[in-house]
Design a protein around this motif. Structure first.
Motif, PDB file in Angstrom:
ATOM      1  N   UNK A 128       0.831  -1.207   0.000  1.00  0.00           N
ATOM      2  CA  UNK A 128       0.000   0.000   0.000  1.00  0.00           C
ATOM      3  C   UNK A 128       0.861   1.251   0.000  1.00  0.00           C
ATOM      4  N   UNK A 129       0.232   2.373  -0.310  1.00  0.00           N
ATOM      5  CA  UNK A 129       0.892   3.680  -0.245  1.00  0.00           C
ATOM      6  C   UNK A 129       0.351   4.433   0.962  1.00  0.00           C
ATOM      7  N   UNK A 130       1.213   4.849   1.883  1.00  0.00           N
ATOM      8  CA  UNK A 130       0.717   5.490   3.109  1.00  0.00           C
ATOM      9  C   UNK A 130       0.112   6.863   2.850  1.00  0.00           C
ATOM     10  N   UNK A 131      -0.922   7.191   3.617  1.00  0.00           N
ATOM     11  CA  UNK A 131      -1.521   8.526   3.554  1.00  0.00           C
ATOM     12  C   UNK A 131      -0.801   9.396   4.587  1.00  0.00           C
ATOM     13  N   UNK A 132       0.192  10.161   4.128  1.00  0.00           N
ATOM     14  CA  UNK A 132       1.000  10.987   5.029  1.00  0.00           C
ATOM     15  C   UNK A 132       0.253  12.277   5.329  1.00  0.00           C
ATOM     16  N   UNK A 133      -0.139  12.430   6.586  1.00  0.00           N
ATOM     17  CA  UNK A 133      -0.900  13.609   7.002  1.00  0.00           C
ATOM     18  C   UNK A 133      -0.040  14.661   7.676  1.00  0.00           C
ATOM     19  N   UNK A 134       1.077  14.254   8.257  1.00  0.00           N
ATOM     20  CA  UNK A 134       1.954  15.186   8.963  1.00  0.00           C
ATOM     21  C   UNK A 134       3.406  14.848   8.630  1.00  0.00           C
ATOM     22  N   UNK A 135       4.235  15.865   8.585  1.00  0.00           N
ATOM     23  CA  UNK A 135       5.661  15.670   8.339  1.00  0.00           C
ATOM     24  C   UNK A 135       6.461  16.515   9.318  1.00  0.00           C
ATOM     25  N   UNK A 136       7.376  15.886  10.046  1.00  0.00           N
ATOM     26  CA  UNK A 136       8.254  16.603  10.965  1.00  0.00           C
ATOM     27  C   UNK A 136       9.526  15.798  11.193  1.00  0.00           C
ATOM     28  N   UNK A 137      10.650  16.501  11.337  1.00  0.00           N
ATOM     29  CA  UNK A 137      11.921  15.853  11.665  1.00  0.00           C
ATOM     30  C   UNK A 137      12.065  15.611  13.163  1.00  0.00           C
ATOM     31  N   UNK A 138      11.168  16.174  13.966  1.00  0.00           N
ATOM     32  CA  UNK A 138      11.276  16.146  15.425  1.00  0.00           C
ATOM     33  C   UNK A 138      10.670  14.852  15.968  1.00  0.00           C
ATOM     34  N   UNK A 139      11.535  13.945  16.453  1.00  0.00           N
ATOM     35  CA  UNK A 139      11.027  12.655  16.924  1.00  0.00           C
ATOM     36  C   UNK A 139      10.189  12.795  18.202  1.00  0.00           C
ATOM     37  N   UNK A 140      10.416  13.858  18.968  1.00  0.00           N
ATOM     38  CA  UNK A 140       9.571  14.115  20.143  1.00  0.00           C
ATOM     39  C   UNK A 140       8.163  14.468  19.687  1.00  0.00           C
ATOM     40  N   UNK A 141       8.058  15.323  18.664  1.00  0.00           N
ATOM     41  CA  UNK A 141       6.749  15.712  18.133  1.00  0.00           C
ATOM     42  C   UNK A 141       6.042  14.517  17.495  1.00  0.00           C
ATOM     43  N   UNK A 142       6.799  13.671  16.797  1.00  0.00           N
ATOM     44  CA  UNK A 142       6.202  12.485  16.175  1.00  0.00           C
ATOM     45  C   UNK A 142       5.521  11.628  17.237  1.00  0.00           C
TER      46      UNK A 142
END
Length: 288
Positions: free
Chosen positions: A212-226
């Motif tokens: 499947x292809x993921x539906x990416x709703x958010x993008x961040x480099x911050x692993x704490x925020x993830x």
């Protein structure tokens, strides 16, 4: 032969965008900056700057030379530090760029190890994702760059030598409060949180292999925020072990992902042998 002082002036103009700001940064007078630029144009035989209204901008030749000048000046500074370490003018300095979760886990341990064995050696840290860390390494702004790569093939950087530090597994990150599938395929319909360009490419490959292809709703480099977003139920994610070791949100649960491995390297630039401070840092990073 190009004058390093004039190259430094050009780099300052390129960075600040004006003669006035460059003069302030370098503690020169404006006429002195203009004189150095004029002399540099005479030496190169190329038009490096052009007037635009009340300001200036670099020509294509000026931008090219400024980029190379930054690397040249970085190499001169690095060579000075290396020579000082060799001849004993001072104890030496070594500069490291590393991605955030490395700085939050094994790099401080390596720094303590380095300080114990070489108490006079000054260690400087800079946070940088792999592409920026490589740029800084090539420019001579750091001596060692800690990088990561996934299983996907990546072209080798000319002049860059990689020392493999370790491999780390990847994990599917899910909300602790919500029951649900513990496989990638089981979240084909979920919202996803993606990271940096390399991490996103890795996620897309893993999901493609799962069908499947993921539906990416958010993008961040911050692993704490993830982790905070996953805990809040805003989506699911894939994170490497270092990100979960550096910080772990109590509202998440993790599932090991077979086939998801991130390789961690220490990169240096140029032919061996490495200068003593650089070699000492590599040894500390390897746990020796």
């Amino acid at each position: 032969m190009l004058d390093p002082m004039r190259l430094r002036v050009l780099v300052a103009v390129a960075r600040t965008g004006s003669v006035t700001a460059a003069a302030q940064e370098l503690h020169y007078s404006q006429p002195a900056v203009s004189h150095h630029l004029a002399r540099l144009e005479a030496e190169t035989g190329a038009k490096l700057i052009q007037r635009v209204g009340r300001g200036i901008r670099l020509t294509e030749a000026g931008r090219l030379l400024a980029e190379r000048a930054e690397e040249i000046l970085g190499r001169i500074e690095s060579a000075s530090a290396e020579l000082a370490a060799y001849v004993g003018l001072r104890s030496g300095r070594v500069r490291l760029a590393a991605f955030p979760s490395a700085l939050g886990t094994f790099v401080p341990t390596a720094a303590v190890r380095l300080a114990e064995r070489h108490p006079g050696l000054e260690l400087c840290f800079t946070e940088a994702e792999p592409p920026e860390a490589l740029r800084m390494l090539r420019a001579g702004q750091v001596d060692v760059a800690v990088l990561f790569r996934y299983g996907e093939a990546e072209p080798d950087e000319e002049g860059v030598r990689l020392t493999h530090l370790f491999d780390e597994p990847g994990f599917l990150v899910l909300p602790a409060a919500e029951p649900g599938a513990e496989t990638l395929a089981g979240h084909a319909g979920s919202r996803w949180i993606a990271g940096c360009e390399r991490c996103r490419a890795h996620l897309l490959r893993l999901c493609a292999e799962a069908g499947f292809e993921p539906r990416v709703s958010f993008t961040t480099d911050d692993y704490v925020a993830v982790q905070a977003m996953v805990a809040a139920g805003l989506g699911v994610a894939v994170l490497p072990e270092l990100a979960l070791t550096a910080h772990r949100h109590p509202g998440i649960r993790t599932v090991p992902l077979p086939g998801s491995t991130r390789r961690v390297f220490a990169a240096t630039y140029g032919e061996p042998p490495d200068p003593p401070p650089t070699a000492a840092l590599l040894t500390a990073l390897l746990g020796g």
